[in-house]
Each structure stands twice: as C-alpha cells, then as structure tokens.
Scaffold this active site. Structure first.
Site, mmCIF file in Angstrom:
data_model
loop_
_atom_site.group_PDB
_atom_site.id
_atom_site.type_symbol
_atom_site.label_atom_id
_atom_site.label_comp_id
_atom_site.label_asym_id
_atom_site.label_seq_id
_atom_site.Cartn_x
_atom_site.Cartn_y
_atom_site.Cartn_z
ATOM 1 N N ASN A 104 -2.526 -12.094 -3.410
ATOM 2 C CA ASN A 104 -2.079 -13.557 -2.868
ATOM 3 C C ASN A 104 -0.731 -13.353 -2.141
ATOM 4 O OD1 ASN A 104 -4.388 -14.410 -3.849
ATOM 5 N ND2 ASN A 104 -3.295 -15.426 -5.839
ATOM 6 N N HIS A 121 -0.997 -7.382 -0.601
ATOM 7 C CA HIS A 121 -1.131 -8.059 0.947
ATOM 8 C C HIS A 121 0.052 -8.411 1.484
ATOM 9 C CE1 HIS A 121 -5.615 -8.128 -0.273
ATOM 10 N NE2 HIS A 121 -5.289 -6.857 0.028
ATOM 11 N N CYS A 156 13.776 -9.156 21.154
ATOM 12 C CA CYS A 156 13.221 -8.644 22.362
ATOM 13 C C CYS A 156 12.239 -9.450 22.996
ATOM 14 C CB CYS A 156 12.582 -7.007 22.018
ATOM 15 S SG CYS A 156 11.029 -7.643 21.015
ATOM 16 N N SER A 195 -10.664 -13.588 -8.361
ATOM 17 C CA SER A 195 -10.863 -12.822 -7.098
ATOM 18 C C SER A 195 -12.580 -12.472 -7.083
ATOM 19 C CB SER A 195 -10.048 -11.552 -7.125
ATOM 20 O OG SER A 195 -10.557 -10.794 -5.812
ATOM 21 N N SER A 196 -12.960 -12.529 -5.614
ATOM 22 C CA SER A 196 -14.405 -12.240 -5.382
ATOM 23 C C SER A 196 -14.665 -10.680 -5.520
ATOM 24 C CB SER A 196 -14.718 -12.870 -3.990
ATOM 25 O OG SER A 196 -14.024 -12.191 -3.010
ATOM 26 N N ASN A 220 -13.191 -15.947 -13.625
ATOM 27 C CA ASN A 220 -13.486 -16.208 -12.219
ATOM 28 C C ASN A 220 -14.425 -17.392 -12.185
ATOM 29 O OD1 ASN A 220 -13.010 -15.581 -9.618
ATOM 30 N ND2 ASN A 220 -14.937 -15.147 -9.381
ATOM 31 N N ALA A 221 -14.115 -18.322 -11.071
ATOM 32 C CA ALA A 221 -15.173 -19.436 -11.122
ATOM 33 C C ALA A 221 -16.613 -19.056 -10.836
ATOM 34 C CB ALA A 221 -14.682 -20.447 -10.016
ATOM 35 N N GLU A 222 -16.745 -17.891 -10.379
ATOM 36 C CA GLU A 222 -18.118 -17.529 -10.045
ATOM 37 C C GLU A 222 -18.288 -15.962 -10.485
ATOM 38 O OE1 GLU A 222 -18.797 -18.689 -5.976
ATOM 39 O OE2 GLU A 222 -17.374 -17.220 -5.215
#
Ligand code: APR
Ligand code: ZN
Length: 258
Positions: A104, A121, A156, A195-196, A220-222
């Site tokens: 994140n 990231h 620039c 995280s997927s 995780n939700a799935e």
C-alpha cells in the site's frame, strides 16, 4: 465453538509464540478506511485500465489519465487508520511483529504507530520529476490539480512529475525489496492481511517465508492461491478479525505471566 472462533484461537496461539513475526499487507487492510481495493467486485481495475492509469508507459503517454485516476484514489488521503492497522501496531508494541511489508502507498501503518514499514510500492508522501529528479510537494502539485491542469516540474517544466509510487513496468525500490526478502527469510510467522497475492514480486514473499520455515497465516475477505500452504486461513474483514486475534494474544500472554 464457531469455526471462525477456532481459527482466531489457532492464529492467536501461533502469533503469541512468535519470536519474529512479519505482517504483509495489501489494499484489503485499508478497505475499512474507505480506500478502494484494486481487485474484487468494486475494485479500481473494474473502473480503470491499469495499463493506462498505473503503468509507467501509460503515464509517459498521457499523464492526465494518471492524475484523473489518482484523484479518485488519493482523494482518500483524508483516510485514517482502521482497527486492522491499530491491531498490527499493537503487535509491534508487544514485541511480536518486527516488520510490516506493505504493497500500500497510503502510509496508514505508520500513522497507526508501526515504526518498521517496508513500502514495496513506494508511497504518496513525496513526488519527483522523472526528467530531472526535482522533488515536489502536494501543495505545489495541488495548485495544478485544482485548475484541472497537469502538474509541471518547477525546475525543468516537464509534465512528468509523479508521486514516488511504483507503477506497473517500474522496478521496486531495490533496498526495500532486499530488506523485505531478508525479513521474509528470517521470520517464524508470516501474516498476510488483505492481499489477493497476484502481483509479483511482492506476492512471492509469502512463499519465500514458508520455504524458509515460517508458519503462514492468511486473513483476507476472499480465498487466495496461497491458502493451501497456510497454517490458518481466516476469511473475513481485517478490521473485525485482527482485534479479536490481538485480544486472544493478550489473554495468552497474561496467562503465561500468571
Ligand atoms: N479485510 C480483509 N481483506 C479484504 C477487505 C477487508 N476489509 N476488503 C477487501 N479485501 C481483500 C480482497 O478480497 C482482495 O483479495 O483484499 C484483497 C485486495 O486485493 P487487491 O485489490 O488485489 O490489492 P493488492 O493485493 O494490494 O494488490 C497488489 O496490485 O494494482 C497493484 O500496485 C497495486 O499494490 C497493488 C498490487
Ligand atoms: Zn524536472
């Protein structure tokens, strides 16, 4: 006892024994802070084409599309940490979690109190010009965005000023990735939250931790494709599950002391 309660107990018993736990998070840990996730039914990639709005070539081709998308995502910068972030910070305070590795860019782990956060990231904290490296602030860039203009480099005049986040097609910050690999290798418990696990090289880390002998917990939700190698998989909302796990860990620690 309900199955999920049993899983929460099992996760808590593993975490309470951990000598060096690492938490690995994705967009799902910030979902309850109101920040949209990327995949799943209302994910951002249903609304935007990541190639166009979140890749380095897309940005170079059309920075305007990136800024339109960013307003949707960054408009949530007023987002606050949710109970999931605070639970993870609590586990660091208890000396159990030694590092958070996050995909994140919202800096909510730091705002919740975690002190060792490896941002694979990057983050929205700072902006830079891709052509001359000049750093910029959101105040400066915001002046352009409210006029619906593409931010220009104050040095620039380039149109390629962007937050220091890793876009598709860009390398991850090398030193951060190396440290995340090191943490994944040395931990004895690796906890995936929200995280997927489909974007590499970040998604390699749970596998690396497992290969290095760590116990794996996935909240995780799935389902994810790493579930089969986890000691515990809890399908649920991080903001609801994690506080229950931390409460159990505290009870276990207290009973050990008495
Ligand atoms: N609690 C726990 N999990 C949740 C919650 C919640 N409240 N809400 C959603 N989830 C889960 C979803 O089921 C999904 O599996 O979080 C996961 C989020 O997955 P993604 O949206 O794919 O996010 P992430 O895994 O972080 O994506 C990785 O992809 O687009 C790139 O750079 C971007 O860092 C991002 C990377
Ligand atoms: Zn410049």
């Amino acid at each position: 006892m309900e199955l999920i309660e049993e899983k929460i107990e099992l996760a808590a018993s593993i975490i309470a024994k951990a000598k060096h736990a690492v938490v690995f998070t994705g967009a799902g840990v910030s979902a309850e802070s109101g920040i949209p996730t990327f995949r799943g039914e209302d994910g951002l990639w249903k609304k935007y084409n990541p190639e166009e709005v979140a890749s380095i070539y897309g940005f170079r081709r059309n920075p305007k599309a990136f800024w339109e998308f960013s307003k949707d995502l960054l408009g949530k910068t007023t987002a606050k940490p949710n109970p999931a972030h605070y639970s993870i910070a609590e586990l660091e305070k208890m000396g159990i979690v030694k590092a958070v590795i996050t995909q994140n860019i919202d800096m909510l782990h730091q705002r919740a109190g975690n002190t060792k956060v490896l941002e694979l990231h990057g983050s929205v904290e700072r902006l830079e010009c891709l052509d001359c490296g000049e750093e910029h602030t959101w105040d400066y860039v915001g002046e352009f965005l409210i006029r619906n203009e593409i931010p220009r480099c104050k040095k620039c005049k380039s149109y390629y000023v962007k937050p220091k986040v890793v876009l598709f097609g860009e390398a991850l910050p090398r030193d951060v990735l190396m440290e995340a690999v090191e943490e994944s290798r040395r931990c004895d418990v690796f906890i995936v939250v929200g995280s997927s696990l489909v974007v590499y090289p970040a998604a390699e880390l749970p596998f690396l931790a497992k290969r290095s002998g760590a116990k794996l917990i996935i909240i995780n939700a799935e389902p994810t494709h790493a579930d089969s190698m986890a000691e515990v998989v809890i399908i649920g909302k991080a903001g609801e599950v994690l506080p229950k796990i931390v409460k159990k860990v505290k009870e276990i620690k207290a009973s050990e002391r008495s």
